[in-house]
Design an enzyme around this catalytic site. Structure first.
Site, short mmCIF file in Angstrom:
data_model
loop_
_atom_site.label_atom_id
_atom_site.label_comp_id
_atom_site.label_asym_id
_atom_site.label_seq_id
_atom_site.Cartn_x
_atom_site.Cartn_y
_atom_site.Cartn_z
N SER A 190 32.17 43.87 36.49
CA SER A 190 31.05 43.14 37.08
C SER A 190 29.84 44.06 37.19
O SER A 190 29.38 44.59 36.17
CB SER A 190 31.46 42.53 38.42
OG SER A 190 30.55 41.54 38.83
N GLU A 317 35.06 32.71 34.46
CA GLU A 317 34.51 33.69 35.39
C GLU A 317 34.10 33.09 36.73
O GLU A 317 34.51 33.54 37.79
CB GLU A 317 33.28 34.37 34.76
CG GLU A 317 33.55 35.18 33.51
CD GLU A 317 33.95 36.61 33.80
OE1 GLU A 317 34.13 36.96 34.98
OE2 GLU A 317 34.12 37.38 32.83
N HIS A 413 36.87 35.51 37.43
CA HIS A 413 36.26 36.81 37.67
C HIS A 413 37.20 37.69 38.50
O HIS A 413 37.76 37.23 39.50
CB HIS A 413 34.94 36.59 38.41
CG HIS A 413 33.99 37.74 38.35
ND1 HIS A 413 33.52 38.26 37.17
CD2 HIS A 413 33.38 38.45 39.35
CE1 HIS A 413 32.68 39.25 37.43
NE2 HIS A 413 32.57 39.39 38.74
#
Length: 510
Positions: A190, A317, A413
């Protein structure tokens, strides 16, 4: 042997297992507060005697309380520390120099730390790596713009400068832990993966690493004008002048509180533009100095063609951000149209997703578009740009799902990280992976750990690079075996690429 000689003094670790020693909380830079607040990091001071390094160091100022992780305490100063896991074979002697993996945590440049349970380096060390995880300044302390900038001693991108200082420490000290300073891979997820992309184009980081792994790199970098506007908002919320003197006079807690207040204001105001949907106040600043170019543009121009790159993104995600309530709920066509307008998305992009997801509710279409906007498509473009510029590049997708009593746990995610670290059994990651791991989960994790370790060792994770003429240039990680190997990045229920043809990154417009 559990005592190691660094350039600053002796450090005592502990046996994390019979074959791995962990050494935690080693300072790589001086505490960045007091007279040194908002300044570039300074080298860590030396110490006398043997420093006890058997627990994680304090974490950077933040309000987050993450499962299984320490929390920030106002007054904590020695936050620029790193942790090491190194294998020790039978006989207790360190092996010859091993490849090094340096992990940069994510958290929207606002939260997170190296002490999160999913970042435990034990499994990767057992796979033959010396693993390093680092803390760095986040939030306003690390990425807020201070008026006057570098000329006044307050450079932008202090968090990136911290990461560079940690890499310098690795260069100078990692051999004492059995690591090879000439074979260093940086990795992150990220905002940590976006930091990796930034480091790839930064002159200050050149030569400090040789390979890079980016899990779900986040797309935005901010212009100086955006960063200046954010500073004015933060200063107003903190009740101080937007000046170096005013910002320095308020303590870190006040700036953390002000950040949370500004974020909440954006969340409550649907007319506040792109930041309404998931407010990210901080990002690397395109200052032309510390960060000379937007990473995507710099990589496309060949700034890092000598660095091997591995990119991994998940197929769903943004479903995580919806599950934890950190993004706006978009449930009507009118809201979806406003979302596309606020981000300046090309005409027809949302329609392309609707065509690919004909029976999906509006919320799912929105989450698919948003996930690809911030992570999926951006990661694909980073990988392809690096390959076109002559860099050896590997691309993969994480597509493991799981059903359960509370519904489907998606390939969302962060879900790939505990698989790549081999930390599935920690209770703190149960939400990410959907409860107790199955034998198939452990097998998938074993394969991912091996691929990451092999890439860090010699640049070959076990599948063809993007520049090779092969139908299986994109690795797909899924349950059990390799049934999906060879699919293109356009395959899958929510991975849609064609509509992005007219989009330019970065497209965020706070």
């Amino acid at each position: 042997m559990d005592i190691f000689r660094t350039n600053n003094g002796l450090a005592r670790g502990f046996r994390a297992s019979a074959d791995v020693v962990a050494v935690l909380g080693i300072p790589y830079a001086a505490p960045p507060f007091g007279a040194d607040r908002f300044r570039a990091p300074l080298p860590a001071p030396a110490w006398s005697g043997v420093r006890d390094c058997t627990k994680f160091g304090p974490i950077a100022p933040q309000s987050a309380e993450l499962p299984g992780s320490p929390v920030w305490s106002p007054g904590d100063g020695d936050i620029l520390t790193l942790n090491i896991w190194t294998p020790v074979p039978d006989g207790g002697r360190l092996p010859g120099r091993l490849p090094v993996l340096v992990w940069i945590h994510g958290g929207a440049y606002t939260f997170g730390s190296s002490a999160q349970p999913d970042f435990d380096g034990l499994a990767l060390a057992r796979a033959g790596l010396v693993v390093v995880t680092i803390n760095y300044r986040i939030g306003f302390e690390g990425f807020g713009h201070v008026p006057g900038g570098a000329a006044a001693g307050h450079p932008d991108n202090r968090g990136l400068l911290d990461q560079v200082e940690a890499l310098r420490w690795v260069r100078d000290d990692i051999a004492a832990f059995g690591g090879d300073p000439g074979n260093v891979t940086i990795a992150g997820q990220s905002s940590g993966a976006a930091s990796v992309a930034c480091l790839m184009v930064m002159d200050r980081a050149r030569g400090l690493f040789h390979r890079a792994i980016a899990h779900s790199p986040a797309s935005p970098c901010y212009t100086r004008e955006i960063a200046e506007a954010t500073t004015r908002e933060i200063a107003a919320a903190a009740g101080c002048p937007a000046t170096p003197e005013g910002l320095t006079a308020v303590n870190p807690q006040a700036l953390v509180t002000a950040t949370d207040q500004v974020v909440d204001d954006y969340r409550r105001d649907p007319a506040s533009g792109s930041r309404h949907y998931d407010p990210s106040l901080y990002a690397p600043v395109l200052d032309g100095d510390v960060l000379p170019a937007d990473p995507l543009a710099g990589i496309a121009a060949g700034a890092a063609r000598g660095v091997d790159l591995l990119v991994c993104h998940t197929t769903e995600e943004y479903w995580l951000l919806d599950a934890v309530g950190s993004c706006a709920k978009i449930t009507t066509d009118e809201q979806l149209a406003l979302f596309a307008e606020d981000f300046g998305l090309p005409d027809g992009l949302v329609a392309g997703y609707r065509a690919a997801m004909p029976d999906a509710p509006v919320l799912d279409v929105y989450l698919a578009v948003f996930g690809d906007l911030l992570f999926g498509e951006y990661g694909n473009r980073l990988a392809e740009a690096h390959a076109r510029a002559g860099g050896r590049t590997f691309l993969s997708r994480f597509d493991r799902r799981r059903g359960g009593p509370d519904g489907t746990v998606r390939a969302w995610h962060c879900a790939d990280v505990p698989f790549a670290f081999g930390t599935l059994d920690d209770d703190a990651v149960g939400f990410l992976i959907g409860g107790t791991p199955t034998p198939a989960d452990h097998e998938l994790s074993r394969r991912m750990v091996r691929a990451w370790a092999d890439f860090a060792t010699d640049g070959n994770p076990g599948w063809p690079s993007l520049d090779e003429d092969s139908p299986s240039r994109v690795k797909v990680w899924a349950d059990g075996g390799d049934p999906t190997d060879g699919k293109s990045a356009a395959d899958g229920p929510v991975s849609v690429r064609a509509p992005w043809a007219g989009a330019h990154f970065p497209v965020l417009r706070p």
